[in-house]
Design a protein around this motif. Structure first.
Motif, mmCIF file in Angstrom:
data_model
loop_
_atom_site.group_PDB
_atom_site.id
_atom_site.type_symbol
_atom_site.label_atom_id
_atom_site.label_comp_id
_atom_site.label_asym_id
_atom_site.label_seq_id
_atom_site.Cartn_x
_atom_site.Cartn_y
_atom_site.Cartn_z
ATOM 1 N N TYR A 132 0.805 -1.219 0.000
ATOM 2 C CA TYR A 132 0.000 0.000 0.000
ATOM 3 C C TYR A 132 0.836 1.266 0.000
ATOM 4 N N PHE A 133 2.095 1.143 0.344
ATOM 5 C CA PHE A 133 2.986 2.294 0.186
ATOM 6 C C PHE A 133 3.142 2.602 -1.303
ATOM 7 N N TYR A 134 3.465 1.584 -2.091
ATOM 8 C CA TYR A 134 3.604 1.774 -3.539
ATOM 9 C C TYR A 134 2.241 2.071 -4.165
ATOM 10 N N TYR A 135 1.199 1.439 -3.651
ATOM 11 C CA TYR A 135 -0.177 1.685 -4.099
ATOM 12 C C TYR A 135 -0.514 3.176 -3.961
ATOM 13 N N GLY A 136 -0.153 3.779 -2.815
ATOM 14 C CA GLY A 136 -0.449 5.192 -2.583
ATOM 15 C C GLY A 136 0.278 6.098 -3.557
ATOM 16 N N ILE A 137 1.535 5.782 -3.849
ATOM 17 C CA ILE A 137 2.303 6.576 -4.806
ATOM 18 C C ILE A 137 1.651 6.509 -6.191
ATOM 19 N N LEU A 138 1.242 5.301 -6.597
ATOM 20 C CA LEU A 138 0.604 5.131 -7.906
ATOM 21 C C LEU A 138 -0.755 5.822 -7.958
ATOM 22 N N GLN A 139 -1.507 5.761 -6.855
ATOM 23 C CA GLN A 139 -2.824 6.401 -6.819
ATOM 24 C C GLN A 139 -2.703 7.910 -7.046
ATOM 25 N N PHE A 150 -0.597 5.179 -22.049
ATOM 26 C CA PHE A 150 0.497 4.951 -21.100
ATOM 27 C C PHE A 150 -0.001 4.792 -19.664
ATOM 28 N N VAL A 151 -1.230 5.279 -19.384
ATOM 29 C CA VAL A 151 -1.759 5.188 -18.021
ATOM 30 C C VAL A 151 -2.163 3.756 -17.670
ATOM 31 N N ILE A 152 -2.345 2.910 -18.699
ATOM 32 C CA ILE A 152 -2.766 1.523 -18.457
ATOM 33 C C ILE A 152 -1.760 0.794 -17.570
ATOM 34 N N LEU A 184 -2.523 -0.968 -14.008
ATOM 35 C CA LEU A 184 -2.283 -2.392 -13.761
ATOM 36 C C LEU A 184 -1.384 -2.595 -12.538
ATOM 37 N N GLN A 185 -0.310 -1.807 -12.430
ATOM 38 C CA GLN A 185 0.543 -1.888 -11.245
ATOM 39 C C GLN A 185 -0.249 -1.563 -9.981
ATOM 40 N N PHE A 186 -1.041 -0.516 -10.072
ATOM 41 C CA PHE A 186 -1.889 -0.081 -8.961
ATOM 42 C C PHE A 186 -2.824 -1.207 -8.520
ATOM 43 N N SER A 187 -3.426 -1.891 -9.499
ATOM 44 C CA SER A 187 -4.373 -2.967 -9.200
ATOM 45 C C SER A 187 -3.675 -4.198 -8.633
ATOM 46 N N ILE A 188 -2.485 -4.497 -9.140
ATOM 47 C CA ILE A 188 -1.729 -5.649 -8.617
ATOM 48 C C ILE A 188 -1.313 -5.403 -7.172
ATOM 49 N N ILE A 218 -2.533 18.019 -23.807
ATOM 50 C CA ILE A 218 -2.468 19.473 -23.994
ATOM 51 C C ILE A 218 -3.562 20.180 -23.194
ATOM 52 N N LYS A 219 -4.725 19.547 -23.100
ATOM 53 C CA LYS A 219 -5.855 20.159 -22.386
ATOM 54 C C LYS A 219 -5.751 20.006 -20.870
ATOM 55 N N ARG A 220 -4.672 19.365 -20.411
ATOM 56 C CA ARG A 220 -4.427 19.192 -18.974
ATOM 57 C C ARG A 220 -5.613 18.496 -18.293
ATOM 58 N N GLU A 221 -6.052 17.395 -18.888
ATOM 59 C CA GLU A 221 -7.178 16.650 -18.330
ATOM 60 C C GLU A 221 -6.785 15.957 -17.030
ATOM 61 N N GLN A 222 -7.774 15.763 -16.170
ATOM 62 C CA GLN A 222 -7.545 15.050 -14.920
ATOM 63 C C GLN A 222 -8.305 13.730 -14.946
ATOM 64 N N PHE A 223 -7.732 12.716 -14.333
ATOM 65 C CA PHE A 223 -8.378 11.402 -14.252
ATOM 66 C C PHE A 223 -9.523 11.481 -13.248
ATOM 67 N N THR A 224 -10.758 11.317 -13.730
ATOM 68 C CA THR A 224 -11.941 11.456 -12.867
ATOM 69 C C THR A 224 -12.816 10.194 -12.872
ATOM 70 N N TYR A 225 -12.226 9.060 -13.199
ATOM 71 C CA TYR A 225 -13.006 7.838 -13.374
ATOM 72 C C TYR A 225 -12.811 6.909 -12.171
ATOM 73 N N SER A 226 -13.314 7.355 -11.030
ATOM 74 C CA SER A 226 -13.096 6.637 -9.767
ATOM 75 C C SER A 226 -13.706 5.239 -9.786
ATOM 76 N N MET A 227 -14.944 5.135 -10.277
ATOM 77 C CA MET A 227 -15.598 3.821 -10.312
ATOM 78 C C MET A 227 -14.852 2.860 -11.229
ATOM 79 N N SER A 228 -14.383 3.366 -12.355
ATOM 80 C CA SER A 228 -13.653 2.519 -13.299
ATOM 81 C C SER A 228 -12.345 2.021 -12.696
ATOM 82 N N LEU A 229 -11.672 2.894 -11.946
ATOM 83 C CA LEU A 229 -10.415 2.499 -11.313
ATOM 84 C C LEU A 229 -10.650 1.401 -10.281
#
Length: 308
Positions: free
Chosen positions: A23-30, A240-242, A246-250, A40-51
């Motif tokens: 969970y230390f590494y999990y927190g860094i990845l999160q 590239f976020v995939i 995957l690391q986060f989920s593992i 370019i549009k500086r989008e933020q990841f907002t897909y909490s349920m999907s994650l």
């Protein structure tokens, strides 16, 4: 077994070390996934349920692997029947899903250290609901230490300086999401206590059924809300976020196994105390790696929380 006896117990140390590392590494990845700006549009990841959905799928597959290779005892006839009801598994899964999604979504409104410190209050709802729901009893010392956590979080959260209305509203929404997450953590702890005390539910089974139910609930929610389509579109644009997901989920899957091992052997409160302690290091490295600065008052609150 005394608290000291638990901490010198080799199995407890093994479980705690597993939780700390994963969970230390999990927190860094999160933080890397949810706080980064994409394109370019500086989008933020907002897909909490999907994650959380991807997490639950990986967790379920990992539980199948674990149960197949490490808990199969049919040959010698010692495999016990799981008497835990589907209602209990489903109820715990709903609490788990709501707690995880609310916690992840709060990062859209508050900083990562704020989220971590707030989630460090987890022993409080676990104790309160444990007393009310499962009639558990705790020592005065534990109540005192939990009071330290409450004071520490209050110190961390209190901001005497007035900010803009928009920023205040966003922060308030983040706090409400964290409060909902903590409440669900409390009920989840109570359900897991019942599994442990009434059904002697094994870690691998608890992990599999809770994540299987969670996957079904999340899939339905993703289809109804349309978030699944948006999530697929996002990862197509930023493939590239995939790898990070995957690391986060593992890390989540392996860490969750250690959590279930801790819960089934030492109870939810011991588990919440271990996860709370590791969060101190997550806060520290969040400050060092991602530039999340803390005021002197917030450092004092942090010290009180982890002293508790």
């Amino acid at each position: 077994m005394s608290s000291l006896g638990q901490f010198i117990n080799k199995k407890f140390v093994f479980c705690a070390a597993g939780i700390f590392f994963c969970y230390f590494y999990y927190g860094i990845l999160q933080e890397k996934i949810t706080r980064a700006k994409y394109g370019i549009k500086r989008e933020q990841f907002t897909y909490s349920m999907s994650l959380v959905f991807v997490q639950c799928i990986i967790n379920t597959l990992f539980a199948i692997f674990f149960n197949s290779f490490f808990t199969s005892n049919e040959k010698d006839g010692t495999k016990s029947k799981d008497t835990t009801t589907n209602f209990l598994y489903a109820s715990a899964s709903i609490c788990y899903v709501v707690a995880m999604v609310s916690s992840n979504r709060s990062l859209e409104h508050v900083s990562y250290p704020t989220q971590v410190i707030a989630k460090s209050c987890k022993p409080i709802p676990v104790m309160i609901i444990g007393v009310l729901y499962t009639r558990k009893r705790y020592t005065l010392a534990k109540y005192f230490f939990v009071l330290l956590i409450v004071i520490g979080v209050g110190t961390f959260m209190y901001n005497p300086n007035k900010s803009s209305s928009a920023a205040t509203n966003a922060y308030f929404i983040g706090e409400l999401l964290l409060l909902l997450s903590l409440t669900m953590d409390g009920f989840l702890g109570a359900f897991q206590d019942r599994m442990k005390s009434e059904h002697q539910t094994k870690p691998g089974r608890m992990m599999f059924w809770m994540n299987a139910w969670s996957t079904l609930f999340l899939l339905a929610a993703l289809i109804v809300t349309g978030e699944l389509k948006q999530f697929i579109s996002f990862i197509n644009r930023f493939s590239f976020v995939i790898w990070s997901i995957l690391q986060f989920s593992i890390m989540s899957a392996v860490g969750q196994l250690f959590i279930f091992l801790t819960i089934t052997n030492f109870g939810p409160l011991s588990c919440s105390l271990v996860t709370t302690t590791r969060k101190f290091f997550t806060v520290l490295f969040s400050v060092l790696l991602f530039g999340n600065s803390l005021t002197g008052q917030q450092w004092l609150g942090t010290a009180l929380v982890f002293s508790g």
